[in-house]
Design a protein around this motif. Structure first.
Motif, short mmCIF file in Angstrom:
data_model
loop_
_atom_site.label_atom_id
_atom_site.label_comp_id
_atom_site.label_asym_id
_atom_site.label_seq_id
_atom_site.Cartn_x
_atom_site.Cartn_y
_atom_site.Cartn_z
N LYS A 165 0.35 -1.35 0.23
CA LYS A 165 0.18 0.03 0.05
C LYS A 165 0.61 1.12 -0.23
O LYS A 165 0.63 2.18 -1.06
CB LYS A 165 -0.95 0.15 1.17
N VAL A 166 2.24 0.98 1.05
CA VAL A 166 2.50 2.51 0.87
C VAL A 166 3.96 2.45 -0.59
O VAL A 166 3.80 3.72 -1.08
CB VAL A 166 3.68 2.29 2.35
N PHE A 167 3.98 1.17 -0.87
CA PHE A 167 4.63 1.40 -2.66
C PHE A 167 4.00 2.10 -2.98
O PHE A 167 4.35 2.60 -4.03
CB PHE A 167 5.53 0.02 -2.20
N ASN A 169 2.17 8.37 0.44
CA ASN A 169 1.69 9.31 0.74
C ASN A 169 1.19 8.66 2.17
O ASN A 169 1.03 9.21 3.29
CB ASN A 169 0.77 10.55 0.78
N LYS A 170 1.28 7.20 1.91
CA LYS A 170 0.17 6.62 3.55
C LYS A 170 2.00 5.91 4.33
O LYS A 170 1.39 5.73 5.53
CB LYS A 170 0.04 5.44 2.83
N LEU A 171 3.43 6.25 3.85
CA LEU A 171 4.11 6.33 4.45
C LEU A 171 4.22 6.92 6.19
O LEU A 171 4.40 6.31 7.56
CB LEU A 171 5.55 6.38 4.46
N HIS A 216 -4.15 -9.54 -2.38
CA HIS A 216 -3.66 -10.06 -1.80
C HIS A 216 -1.67 -8.46 -2.14
O HIS A 216 -2.92 -7.42 -2.95
CB HIS A 216 -2.89 -10.64 -3.19
N ASP A 217 -0.93 -8.37 -1.94
CA ASP A 217 -0.09 -7.33 -2.34
C ASP A 217 -0.47 -6.84 -4.11
O ASP A 217 -0.02 -5.43 -4.01
CB ASP A 217 1.46 -7.63 -2.06
N ALA A 218 -0.97 -8.42 -5.04
CA ALA A 218 -0.89 -7.89 -6.17
C ALA A 218 -1.90 -6.51 -6.49
O ALA A 218 -1.22 -6.14 -7.86
CB ALA A 218 -0.64 -8.81 -7.06
N GLU A 219 -2.50 -6.80 -5.19
CA GLU A 219 -3.59 -5.04 -5.49
C GLU A 219 -3.41 -4.04 -6.00
O GLU A 219 -3.83 -2.70 -6.84
CB GLU A 219 -5.06 -5.94 -5.49
#
Ligand SMILES: [Zn+2]
Length: 424
Positions: A145-147, A151-153, A363-366
């Motif tokens: 998500k952060v990747f 801004n979400k970091l 999953h991270d793929a999303e």
């Protein structure tokens, strides 16, 4: 190296052994794994992966949310990497394959390329995304998500586990364990992303197919509903004067589920946590907090049903005050186009049974799908069981998934002619 394929160089035994070795970090009593994000077990598992990488001359990087990248250089290092990977964290008493397979299959692809001295134009990177499971820190898929949105970091750094330990301070432990590993800024261009994963459902096994070509991931909306009544004596307050937070909540939940399930059979609507205060048998409950996890493949249904939650709660509040907070939202992901077609094509060439499947789990793929062409390869898991110590797979199915991944990655990263180009 025939027909632009390195599938035959994928070493199934090596891949299986690496799974067994990764499972030695946080082994659980009944043969599963407990390796929560950014714990010592998670960090030690990552250190082992970094050792394997160093032996093959691959570079390792970490970013500001602890995502780890293992990189095999391309002949044109300025090109964005073709990326694969998944996660090494698990649920408490989780399995040995959920997430682990995607990381180790990716690493096996790098090794197969190295073994055959195959050069690619694009660099290839295996990502280990931080806190995919969301078991220790909320929310899940944190690293990816952060990747996708740097801004979400800062908000994610502030997230705390049940002991009050923050992501920020846990990351400090990770960085301490990797003192010389170069740090990268969060988020950078990626050419394409393919993630291998166990299915975590029963369909491939039932249909006797080895490769699942994932067409999409359903969207999720999560809510926390706070219902405030008035605490009182269970024996003295007459019905008409009560503001009973449990009574209101029970009615709300029943009506919400009736409404949601009326939309269609693909609705998944779960109230998985109910907190009653003060939670005493002889006290009219003054306060109830409950969660809603609502999933659907279509954005329109996700919107229409989710947006009615507030209204339905209002109709069933029975004099209580309430507040509906939407705490997370992920729109449905559609992997249409390039990558699923390529997975289909490669599976066919390798003569592996296959079918298109839709992912019920996130999953991270999303998150990567927001940045670049993306897709996923599923392999069957025994009885569809996952997030469980009993999670099990056929070693041959892991090998088959890694073989497909290898040729998909090779096609995306572009083989350099002539074949067997010598790398220095
Ligand atoms: Zn997973």
């Amino acid at each position: 190296l025939k027909n632009n394929s390195i599938a035959s160089s994928v070493d199934g035994d090596r891949l299986w052994q690496r799974h067994l070795e990764m499972a030695t970090f946080g082994p659980s009593e009944n043969g599963g794994s407990t390796r929560l994000a950014l714990t010592k077990e998670d960090i030690d598992g990552r250190l082992r992966l970094a050792e394997w990488a160093a032996k093959r001359g691959f570079k390792v990087f970490l970013d500001g949310i602890g995502n780890m990248f293992v990189r095999r250089e391309g002949t044109n290092p300025t090109l964005p990497p073709v990326m694969t990977g998944s996660h090494l964290d698990t649920q408490p008493q989780g399995g040995r394959f959920d997430g682990v397979f995607g990381v180790l299959a990716g690493f096996e692809v790098l090794e197969a390329l190295e073994d055959t001295r195959t050069a690619t134009q694009h660099p290839i990177e295996v990502a280990v995304w931080t806190n995919e499971e969301g078991a220790r820190f909320w929310p899940g898929c944190m690293g990816s998500k952060v990747f996708a949105d740097p801004n979400k970091l800062q908000p994610m750094h502030a997230s705390k586990d049940i002991n009050g330990i923050s992501v920020h301070s846990s990351l400090a432990q990770l960085f301490l364990a990797f003192p010389t590993t170069p740090r990268r800024a969060v988020g950078f261009p990626v050419a394409s992303y393919v993630e291998a994963h166990i299915e975590q459902g029963p369909i491939l096994e039932a249909e006797k197919k080895i490769i699942g070509i994932v067409t999409g991931i359903q969207g999720t909306r999560r809510f926390r509903v706070e219902v405030e009544g008035f605490q009182g004596h269970a024996g003295t307050v007459p019905a008409e004067l009560r503001k009973d937070a449990v009574r209101a909540s029970v009615n709300m939940i029943a009506k919400l589920q009736d409404f949601a399930y009326a939309a269609d059979s693909r609705v998944r609507f779960t109230v998985g946590r109910i907190l009653v205060e003060p939670n005493a048998p002889a006290v009219i409950p003054g306060r109830v907090t409950f969660t809603i996890d609502f999933r659907h493949p279509e954005l329109s249904v996700l919107n229409e049903v989710g947006d009615q939650i507030e209204t339905i709660c209002a109709q069933n509040a029975a004099g209580c005050k309430f507040k509906v907070n939407e705490i997370a939202r992920t729109n449905p992901t559609d992997f249409k186009g390039l990558i699923p077609d390529l997975i289909e094509d490669v599976s066919q060439k390798l003569q592996l049974s296959r079918m298109r499947v839709y992912s019920g789990a996130g999953h991270d793929a999303e998150n990567l799908a927001m940045l670049c062409p993306a897709g996923m390869i599923f392999v069957p898991c025994e009885n569809g069981i996952s997030h469980n110590e009993k999670e099990n797979v056929e070693p041959d199915h892991l090998k088959a998934g890694a073989r497909v991944l290898a040729d998909v990655i090779l096609a995306l990263a572009k083989l350099v002619e002539p074949l067997y180009a010598k790398r220095d």
